[in-house]
Design an enzyme around this catalytic site. Structure first.
Site, PDB file in Angstrom:
ATOM      1  N   MET A   2     -12.070   4.811  -0.770  1.00 40.19           N
ATOM      2  CA  MET A   2     -12.742   5.024   0.521  1.00 40.19           C
ATOM      3  C   MET A   2     -13.409   6.383   0.448  1.00 40.19           C
ATOM      4  O   MET A   2     -13.001   7.353   1.096  1.00 40.19           O
ATOM      5  CB  MET A   2     -11.710   4.965   1.660  1.00 40.19           C
ATOM      6  CG  MET A   2     -11.245   3.556   1.965  1.00 40.19           C
ATOM      7  SD  MET A   2      -9.712   3.497   2.907  1.00 40.19           S
ATOM      8  CE  MET A   2      -8.564   3.531   1.550  1.00 40.19           C
ATOM      9  N   MET A   9     -11.789  -5.590   5.004  1.00 43.93           N
ATOM     10  CA  MET A   9     -10.992  -4.706   5.864  1.00 43.93           C
ATOM     11  C   MET A   9     -10.720  -5.422   7.185  1.00 43.93           C
ATOM     12  O   MET A   9     -11.652  -5.880   7.854  1.00 43.93           O
ATOM     13  CB  MET A   9     -11.736  -3.397   6.148  1.00 43.93           C
ATOM     14  CG  MET A   9     -11.868  -2.448   4.973  1.00 43.93           C
ATOM     15  SD  MET A   9     -10.343  -2.072   4.082  1.00 43.93           S
ATOM     16  CE  MET A   9      -9.290  -1.412   5.381  1.00 43.93           C
ATOM     17  N   GLY A  57       1.016  -2.082   4.177  1.00 45.37           N
ATOM     18  CA  GLY A  57       1.550  -0.725   4.103  1.00 45.37           C
ATOM     19  C   GLY A  57       2.767  -0.576   4.989  1.00 45.37           C
ATOM     20  O   GLY A  57       3.909  -0.659   4.536  1.00 45.37           O
ATOM     21  N   GLY A  95      -9.008   4.089   6.937  1.00 48.45           N
ATOM     22  CA  GLY A  95      -8.678   5.493   7.170  1.00 48.45           C
ATOM     23  C   GLY A  95      -7.205   5.744   7.437  1.00 48.45           C
ATOM     24  O   GLY A  95      -6.686   6.791   7.094  1.00 48.45           O
ATOM     25  N   PHE A  96      -6.545   4.768   8.036  1.00 48.94           N
ATOM     26  CA  PHE A  96      -5.147   4.986   8.433  1.00 48.94           C
ATOM     27  C   PHE A  96      -4.322   3.715   8.269  1.00 48.94           C
ATOM     28  O   PHE A  96      -4.857   2.608   8.435  1.00 48.94           O
ATOM     29  CB  PHE A  96      -5.077   5.438   9.899  1.00 48.94           C
ATOM     30  CG  PHE A  96      -5.884   6.668  10.170  1.00 48.94           C
ATOM     31  CD1 PHE A  96      -5.350   7.934   9.968  1.00 48.94           C
ATOM     32  CD2 PHE A  96      -7.209   6.557  10.597  1.00 48.94           C
ATOM     33  CE1 PHE A  96      -6.115   9.071  10.189  1.00 48.94           C
ATOM     34  CE2 PHE A  96      -7.985   7.696  10.820  1.00 48.94           C
ATOM     35  CZ  PHE A  96      -7.434   8.954  10.615  1.00 48.94           C
ATOM     36  N   GLY A  97      -3.046   3.899   7.995  1.00 48.94           N
ATOM     37  CA  GLY A  97      -2.115   2.777   8.014  1.00 48.94           C
ATOM     38  C   GLY A  97      -1.652   2.528   9.441  1.00 48.94           C
ATOM     39  O   GLY A  97      -1.916   3.323  10.341  1.00 48.94           O
ATOM     40  N   GLY A  98      -0.991   1.419   9.643  1.00 48.45           N
ATOM     41  CA  GLY A  98      -0.348   1.154  10.928  1.00 48.45           C
ATOM     42  C   GLY A  98      -1.274   0.799  12.082  1.00 48.45           C
ATOM     43  O   GLY A  98      -0.882   0.940  13.248  1.00 48.45           O
ATOM     44  N   HIS A 149      -8.277   1.384  -4.209  1.00 44.56           N
ATOM     45  CA  HIS A 149      -9.242   1.176  -3.116  1.00 44.56           C
ATOM     46  C   HIS A 149      -9.888   2.518  -2.793  1.00 44.56           C
ATOM     47  O   HIS A 149      -9.260   3.395  -2.211  1.00 44.56           O
ATOM     48  CB  HIS A 149      -8.457   0.599  -1.915  1.00 44.56           C
ATOM     49  CG  HIS A 149      -9.250   0.461  -0.662  1.00 44.56           C
ATOM     50  ND1 HIS A 149      -8.668   0.204   0.566  1.00 44.56           N
ATOM     51  CD2 HIS A 149     -10.588   0.529  -0.413  1.00 44.56           C
ATOM     52  CE1 HIS A 149      -9.595   0.125   1.502  1.00 44.56           C
ATOM     53  NE2 HIS A 149     -10.774   0.330   0.936  1.00 44.56           N
ATOM     54  N   SER A 196       0.839  -1.203   0.000  1.00 40.86           N
ATOM     55  CA  SER A 196       0.000   0.000   0.000  1.00 40.86           C
ATOM     56  C   SER A 196       0.867   1.244   0.000  1.00 40.86           C
ATOM     57  O   SER A 196       1.593   1.513   0.962  1.00 40.86           O
ATOM     58  CB  SER A 196      -0.915   0.015   1.225  1.00 40.86           C
ATOM     59  OG  SER A 196      -1.475   1.313   1.350  1.00 40.86           O
ATOM     60  N   ASP A 211      -4.652   3.792  -1.933  1.00 40.00           N
ATOM     61  CA  ASP A 211      -5.745   4.125  -1.013  1.00 40.00           C
ATOM     62  C   ASP A 211      -6.233   5.543  -1.229  1.00 40.00           C
ATOM     63  O   ASP A 211      -5.538   6.506  -0.906  1.00 40.00           O
ATOM     64  CB  ASP A 211      -5.255   3.975   0.433  1.00 40.00           C
ATOM     65  CG  ASP A 211      -5.084   2.523   0.820  1.00 40.00           C
ATOM     66  OD1 ASP A 211      -6.064   1.777   0.725  1.00 40.00           O
ATOM     67  OD2 ASP A 211      -3.965   2.140   1.210  1.00 40.00           O
ATOM     68  N   MET A 246      -8.828   8.410  -0.194  1.00 39.73           N
ATOM     69  CA  MET A 246      -9.703   8.774   0.938  1.00 39.73           C
ATOM     70  C   MET A 246     -10.212  10.199   0.765  1.00 39.73           C
ATOM     71  O   MET A 246      -9.456  11.072   0.333  1.00 39.73           O
ATOM     72  CB  MET A 246      -8.923   8.696   2.249  1.00 39.73           C
ATOM     73  CG  MET A 246      -8.269   7.364   2.491  1.00 39.73           C
ATOM     74  SD  MET A 246      -7.361   7.396   4.046  1.00 39.73           S
ATOM     75  CE  MET A 246      -6.564   5.793   3.975  1.00 39.73           C
ATOM     76  N   ASP A 266      -6.968  -6.357   3.995  1.00 38.80           N
ATOM     77  CA  ASP A 266      -6.300  -5.053   4.077  1.00 38.80           C
ATOM     78  C   ASP A 266      -6.322  -4.513   5.501  1.00 38.80           C
ATOM     79  O   ASP A 266      -7.386  -4.239   6.051  1.00 38.80           O
ATOM     80  CB  ASP A 266      -7.042  -4.091   3.121  1.00 38.80           C
ATOM     81  CG  ASP A 266      -6.384  -2.733   3.008  1.00 38.80           C
ATOM     82  OD1 ASP A 266      -5.309  -2.525   3.585  1.00 38.80           O
ATOM     83  OD2 ASP A 266      -6.980  -1.874   2.320  1.00 38.80           O
ATOM     84  N   GLY A 267      -5.126  -4.322   6.061  1.00 38.47           N
ATOM     85  CA  GLY A 267      -4.996  -3.672   7.364  1.00 38.47           C
ATOM     86  C   GLY A 267      -4.286  -4.536   8.385  1.00 38.47           C
ATOM     87  O   GLY A 267      -4.727  -5.634   8.687  1.00 38.47           O
ATOM     88  N   GLY A 268      -3.157  -4.045   8.878  1.00 34.39           N
ATOM     89  CA  GLY A 268      -2.448  -4.737   9.961  1.00 34.39           C
ATOM     90  C   GLY A 268      -1.812  -6.052   9.557  1.00 34.39           C
ATOM     91  O   GLY A 268      -1.517  -6.889  10.405  1.00 34.39           O
ATOM     92  N   HIS A 270      -1.232  -1.182  -4.355  1.00 30.78           N
ATOM     93  CA  HIS A 270      -2.487  -0.829  -3.704  1.00 30.78           C
ATOM     94  C   HIS A 270      -2.505   0.687  -3.471  1.00 30.78           C
ATOM     95  O   HIS A 270      -1.618   1.233  -2.810  1.00 30.78           O
ATOM     96  CB  HIS A 270      -2.595  -1.591  -2.377  1.00 30.78           C
ATOM     97  CG  HIS A 270      -3.910  -1.442  -1.687  1.00 30.78           C
ATOM     98  ND1 HIS A 270      -5.037  -2.151  -2.046  1.00 30.78           N
ATOM     99  CD2 HIS A 270      -4.284  -0.651  -0.640  1.00 30.78           C
ATOM    100  CE1 HIS A 270      -6.040  -1.819  -1.252  1.00 30.78           C
ATOM    101  NE2 HIS A 270      -5.619  -0.900  -0.398  1.00 30.78           N
TER     102      HIS A 270
HETATM  103  C1  DX5 Z   1      -6.418   1.592   5.510  1.00 30.23           C
HETATM  104  C2  DX5 Z   1      -5.946   1.309   4.112  1.00 30.23           C
HETATM  105  C3  DX5 Z   1      -4.856   0.312   4.050  1.00 30.23           C
HETATM  106  C4  DX5 Z   1      -3.573   0.740   4.726  1.00 30.23           C
HETATM  107  C5  DX5 Z   1      -2.951  -0.500   5.294  1.00 30.23           C
HETATM  108  O1  DX5 Z   1      -7.537   2.383   5.459  1.00 30.23           O
HETATM  109  O2  DX5 Z   1      -7.033   0.812   3.332  1.00 30.23           O
HETATM  110  O3  DX5 Z   1      -4.593  -0.086   2.710  1.00 30.23           O
HETATM  111  O4  DX5 Z   1      -2.664   1.391   3.894  1.00 30.23           O
HETATM  112  O5  DX5 Z   1      -1.862  -0.146   6.059  1.00 30.23           O
HETATM  113  P1  DX5 Z   1      -1.191  -1.152   7.096  1.00 30.23           P
HETATM  114  O6  DX5 Z   1      -0.700  -2.342   6.317  1.00 30.23           O
HETATM  115  O7  DX5 Z   1      -0.074  -0.329   7.665  1.00 30.23           O
HETATM  116  O8  DX5 Z   1      -2.229  -1.538   8.118  1.00 30.23           O
HETATM  117 ZN    ZN Z   2      -6.543  -0.101   1.331  1.00 30.76          ZN
END
Ligand code: DX5
Ligand code: ZN
Length: 221
Positions: free
Chosen positions: A67, A136, A201, A141-144, A65, A7, A34, A36, A174-176, A32
């Site tokens: 959002m 999801m 990501g 909304g956020f990475g990490g 993706h 991502s 994102d 938003m 997607d996510g974590g 990927h």
């Molecule tokens: C979150 C995004 C993800 C994000 C994942 O809203 O859709 O694609 O970048 O990031 P990580 O892998 O750090 O959770």
């Molecule tokens: Zn995503």
């Protein structure tokens, strides 16, 4: 299928080209992206011109993706910008069937995204039309953020639904998502539960050796 989609949300925006080239050289399969809007999710990332710029350097498919609210208004613009796959949220669209057909009519692949609280059963009557279902595993909304463990059950249920219907949709998570060297390692277990594509990501871009992490995620090395 064991596909990896880094991502770019966690990439270095001051030198996106270097990170895109790293992904080109790596064992990753998709980019990927994102998008938003600050309305569907409480964050704003990047939009059409940035996707267009990424496309100029990316040598692998762009997985966009969305959002955003009213995603159907922007399918054509993102397809023109270079999206190969567009996924949009179930929670942001009242006419999923029509929206999926709109994306396919643009000559690209279509997918629906489910937030953590949305059961996979809502896709029962649209599943055979989908190229991708994106689950999801964090609130978008956020990475990490921290991976939500309940996702495993959703993957297994969705895999059963796909098999029962002889559908061909890929299951993307997607996510974590993380590697065996991290505290919350889960990539291997996610593939084993039935996922086809893992988005990552932070695990990739905040590591010291992103190419090695991509390899670990894909081959559990
Ligand atoms: C979150 C995004 C993800 C994000 C994942 O809203 O859709 O694609 O970048 O990031 P990580 O892998 O750090 O959770
Ligand atoms: Zn995503």
């Amino acid at each position: 299928m064991n596909l990896i989609a880094p991502s770019l949300l966690s990439a270095n925006f001051l030198n996106l080209e270097a990170d895109i080239e790293m992904v080109n050289r790596s064992e990753a399969d998709w980019f990927h992206c994102d998008v938003m809007d600050g309305r569907f999710v409480p964050n704003i990332s990047f939009g059409i011109p940035v996707v267009q710029a990424i496309k100029k350097k990316a040598q692998k498919p762009l997985d966009v993706h969305l959002m955003i609210v009213e995603p159907e208004k922007y399918f054509e613009a993102f397809a023109k910008a270079g999206a190969d796959i567009i996924t949009f949220h179930y929670e942001a669209c009242n006419h999923i069937h029509r929206a999926v057909q709109q994306i396919k009519a643009l000559g690209i692949h279509a997918g629906v995204v489910l937030n953590p609280h949305t059961p996979v059963s809502v896709l029962e009557d649209i599943l055979s039309d989908l190229d991708v279902v994106l689950l999801m595993s964090v609130n978008p909304g956020f990475g990490g953020q921290q991976f939500i463990e309940r996702t495993y059950e959703k993957i297994k249920k969705l895999r059963l639904m796909i098999n029962e219907q002889h559908a061909s949709a890929l299951i993307e998570v997607d996510g974590g998502v993380n590697t065996k060297n991290a505290k919350a390692k889960n990539a291997k277990a996610l593939f084993e539960a039935g996922a086809d594509v893992l988005v990552a990501g932070n695990a990739v871009f905040k590591s010291e050796n992103p190419m090695e992490v991509i390899k670990e995620l894909k081959f559990f090395k």
